[in-house]
Design an enzyme around this catalytic site. Structure first.
Site, PDB file in Angstrom:
ATOM      1  N   CYS A 381       0.839  -1.207   0.000  1.00 45.62           N
ATOM      2  CA  CYS A 381       0.000   0.000   0.000  1.00 45.62           C
ATOM      3  C   CYS A 381       0.877   1.261   0.000  1.00 45.62           C
ATOM      4  O   CYS A 381       1.495   1.547  -1.012  1.00 45.62           O
ATOM      5  CB  CYS A 381      -0.990  -0.059   1.158  1.00 45.62           C
ATOM      6  SG  CYS A 381      -2.495   0.865   0.787  1.00 45.62           S
ATOM      7  N   GLY A 383       3.676   1.506   1.068  1.00 45.12           N
ATOM      8  CA  GLY A 383       5.007   0.996   0.715  1.00 45.12           C
ATOM      9  C   GLY A 383       5.193   0.905  -0.793  1.00 45.12           C
ATOM     10  O   GLY A 383       6.271   1.179  -1.317  1.00 45.12           O
ATOM     11  N   HIS A 515      -3.637  -5.112   0.522  1.00 43.97           N
ATOM     12  CA  HIS A 515      -3.090  -5.650   1.774  1.00 43.97           C
ATOM     13  C   HIS A 515      -3.162  -7.176   1.777  1.00 43.97           C
ATOM     14  O   HIS A 515      -4.104  -7.754   2.339  1.00 43.97           O
ATOM     15  CB  HIS A 515      -3.876  -5.088   2.967  1.00 43.97           C
ATOM     16  CG  HIS A 515      -3.607  -3.647   3.215  1.00 43.97           C
ATOM     17  ND1 HIS A 515      -2.525  -3.203   3.932  1.00 43.97           N
ATOM     18  CD2 HIS A 515      -4.265  -2.533   2.801  1.00 43.97           C
ATOM     19  CE1 HIS A 515      -2.523  -1.877   3.977  1.00 43.97           C
ATOM     20  NE2 HIS A 515      -3.568  -1.452   3.296  1.00 43.97           N
ATOM     21  N   GLU A 517      -1.601  -9.234   3.475  1.00 48.43           N
ATOM     22  CA  GLU A 517      -1.450  -9.821   4.821  1.00 48.43           C
ATOM     23  C   GLU A 517      -2.803 -10.167   5.433  1.00 48.43           C
ATOM     24  O   GLU A 517      -2.898 -11.037   6.299  1.00 48.43           O
ATOM     25  CB  GLU A 517      -0.680  -8.863   5.741  1.00 48.43           C
ATOM     26  CG  GLU A 517      -1.382  -7.581   6.174  1.00 48.43           C
ATOM     27  CD  GLU A 517      -1.247  -6.425   5.191  1.00 48.43           C
ATOM     28  OE1 GLU A 517      -1.015  -6.680   3.989  1.00 48.43           O
ATOM     29  OE2 GLU A 517      -1.402  -5.255   5.621  1.00 48.43           O
TER      30      GLU A 517
HETATM   31  N1  GLN Z   1      -2.046   6.632   2.794  1.00 44.72           N
HETATM   32  C1  GLN Z   1      -2.109   5.862   1.605  1.00 44.72           C
HETATM   33  C2  GLN Z   1      -3.438   6.006   0.890  1.00 44.72           C
HETATM   34  O1  GLN Z   1      -4.414   6.398   1.467  1.00 44.72           O
HETATM   35  C3  GLN Z   1      -1.837   4.398   1.864  1.00 44.72           C
HETATM   36  C4  GLN Z   1      -2.863   3.755   2.722  1.00 44.72           C
HETATM   37  C5  GLN Z   1      -2.408   2.442   3.269  1.00 44.72           C
HETATM   38  O2  GLN Z   1      -1.210   2.160   3.285  1.00 44.72           O
HETATM   39  N2  GLN Z   1      -3.317   1.642   3.737  1.00 44.72           N
HETATM   40  O3  GLN Z   1      -3.528   5.683  -0.269  1.00 44.72           O
END
Ligand code: GLN
Length: 543
Positions: A381, A383, A515, A517
């Site tokens: 995400c 990352g 995600h 995970e």
């Molecule tokens: N802050 C970022 C976004 O809103 C990533 C969100 C996250 O890592 N869950 O897109």
């Protein structure tokens, strides 16, 4: 007939009720029963989505797009049953529903009250959508005696009465503290807690007593006598070596047996524990170990990365290695900490999901380190977004690359998603939209490029993964990023939203907008985590 198990907690919080519910459900499932676990949270937030991870730990996202309590992650990991929106309700949501109804005039002039309106709503949540189930386990958040949890206690008291005799039971989780100076376990807090519970009209059928030392028979009998349960229904629950040892441990102490007895079920098959035996065997007999550096922001509270930690461990189970996770505060790299000294011992580097600018330059530097040093890199995400900004700045010559999440930018390599297709139709957002429940949430499909690294890992070109984000990599930067070696190997089916990036010329470099995970299970490790840990094992042989 669907049976209900209501689980309450006493004495103190953090006794591991969630894990207890998940383990009991796993044991019932191992005996062939169909189970589902639900969580009632007494706080007034409509969901935990807007709470800081420091307040509430991780927000667990379901396929159907609900932002829920992290206990639902335990439930899903232990049973494999996908959690839904209807499995987690907060007092805030209950009141929101009731007040909306009141404003519409649905109560036809009645005075709207806690009893029956709030309690009816809670009962409706507990019993909805349960036709195909043998057992529903309902965990009530908080501790007996909290003002906030009273409507929930009242609702389960009523429900026990509404249901047929023998159709519901109460399990109460308490603490039996050890007083070192006296060398004794003390039962008084448990007695008090059960007295509180009975004063609300709830007589527990089973007591699960968390303790640090074995519970002597005399104390077990004493608790039974004072709390009006049979001695066999006082189950000692000692601290376990690992969360995956808990189902075995509770079974050995007779928990599932007592639950079945309380329902009058005498002909249930013995539990099939092969799945848990295999997990314990892999955990207890690792053939090596790797160290993964997680460079994030909420490293002071490990609950903030609960599913991530578990998924890394599942990757270890898949490869029969022990995974050591080193939590690294990204901000320290911005304050002068030596990035080389910190990251050099790592066999893999992971930048997890997150929000806000704090620590982001440290994360971007960590991506650069992993890319240049050929260390396995996994971006999740935020990352992935950091990996794209790093790629833009350092391999595509876009020096000012940034994300609009961190403020205005001339090079929005990552920007606010303003439109996307969901099952409900076209979703639209602006910078002014409310923050609660408005991210791109839940399961969305993605198409993977045929010969990509990730298609090989998944063994498929079509995947579905859970999302929770407001920003997205800007597909108009695809060409310069790909020229710099960062390939867009997964896209939303309509081709507009980048879902996965990878560097095929690197030993293992993958960034995902979702995600993974959240869907990993100990008995079914997520392929990306299994593959990442496999790459870390290879790396560990090099250094
Ligand atoms: N802050 C970022 C976004 O809103 C990533 C969100 C996250 O890592 N869950 O897109």
């Amino acid at each position: 007939m669907t049976r209900y198990i209501f689980i309450t907690g006493g004495v103190v919080s953090s006794l591991g009720k969630g894990l207890m519910a998940a383990s009991l459900a796993a044991l019932l499932q191992a005996r062939g029963f169909r189970v589902r676990i639900r969580k009632f949270d007494p706080y007034l937030n409509v969901d935990p989505g807007t709470m800081s991870p420091y307040q509430h730990g991780e927000v667990y996202v379901t396929d159907d797009g609900a932002e829920t309590d992290l206990d639902l992650g335990h439930y899903e990991r232990f049973t494999g049953v996908s959690a839904r929106q209807s499995d987690n309700v907060t007092q805030g949501r209950v009141y929101q529903t009731i007040i909306q109804r009141e404003r519409r005039g649905d109560y036809l002039g009645a005075t709207v009250q806690v009893i029956p309106h709030v309690t009816d709503e809670i009962k409706a949540f507990a019993t909805a959508d349960t036709e195909d189930l043998d057992f529903v386990l309902c965990e009530i958040g908080g501790t007996v005696g909290d003002i906030e949890s009273l409507p929930f206690m009242e609702a389960i008291r009523q429900l026990h009465n509404d249901l047929d005799r023998g159709q519901s039971i109460f399990v109460h989780v308490t603490l039996v503290p050890y007083i070192a100076a006296a060398g004794e376990l003390k039962t008084k807090p448990t007695q008090r807690s059960v007295r509180d519970l009975t004063s609300l009209g709830i007589q527990p059928d089973i007591l699960l007593c968390r303790c640090e030392h074995p519970l002597p028979d005399s104390e077990r009998k004493k608790i039974a006598l004072f709390c009006n349960v049979r001695p066999e229904a006082v189950i000692p629950a000692l601290d376990a070596s690992s969360i995956y040892a808990v189902p075995h441990q509770y079974h050995a102490e007779g928990l599932d047996e007592e639950v079945l007895r309380a329902f009058g079920i005498s002909d249930a098959p013995a539990p099939k524990m092969d799945r848990w035996d295999d997990i314990m065997d892999r955990r207890q007999n690792p053939e090596g170990e790797v160290t993964i550096g997680v460079v994030g922001k909420y490293v002071g509270l490990l609950d903030a990365y609960k599913s991530l930690y578990e998924a890394l461990n599942h990757g270890g189970l898949a490869n029969r290695v022990k995974v050591n996770v080193k939590w690294i505060d990204a901000e320290l790299f911005e304050k002068g900490d030596d990035i080389v000294a910190s990251l050099e011992p790592m066999h893999g580097i992971l930048v997890p999901g997150g929000f806000g600018v704090r620590g982001s330059e440290g994360k971007i530097e960590s991506v650069k380190f992993a890319r240049e040093r050929n260390v396995p890199f996994f971006g999740i995400c935020l990352g992935m977004q950091m990996a794209c900004i790093e790629g833009a700045r350092n391999t595509a010559g876009i020096a000012d690359a940034s994300t609009t999440e961190f403020g205005e930018t001339s090079e929005p390599v990552v920007g606010l998603i303003t439109e996307w297709m969901s099952k409900e139709g076209l979703q639209q957002r602006t910078a002014e939209t409310d923050l609660g429940g408005t991210m791109r949430l839940g399961a969305y499909p993605a198409k993977l490029t045929g010969n990509s690294v990730v298609a090989g890992i998944y063994g498929s070109n079509d995947i579905s993964e859970r999302h929770r984000h407001r920003y997205e990599v800007n597909a108009s930067y695809r060409e310069p990023l790909e020229k710099g070696g960062l390939i867009f190997s997964g896209m939303s089916p309509d081709g507009t939203l980048p879902e996965i990036v990878e560097r095929p010329d690197h030993p293992w470099f993958v960034g995902v907008q979702f995600h993974p995970e959240l869907k990993s299970k100990p008995f079914d490790p997520h392929p990306l985590f299994a593959s990442f840990i496999e790459a870390a094992v290879k790396q560990s042989r090099l250094v």
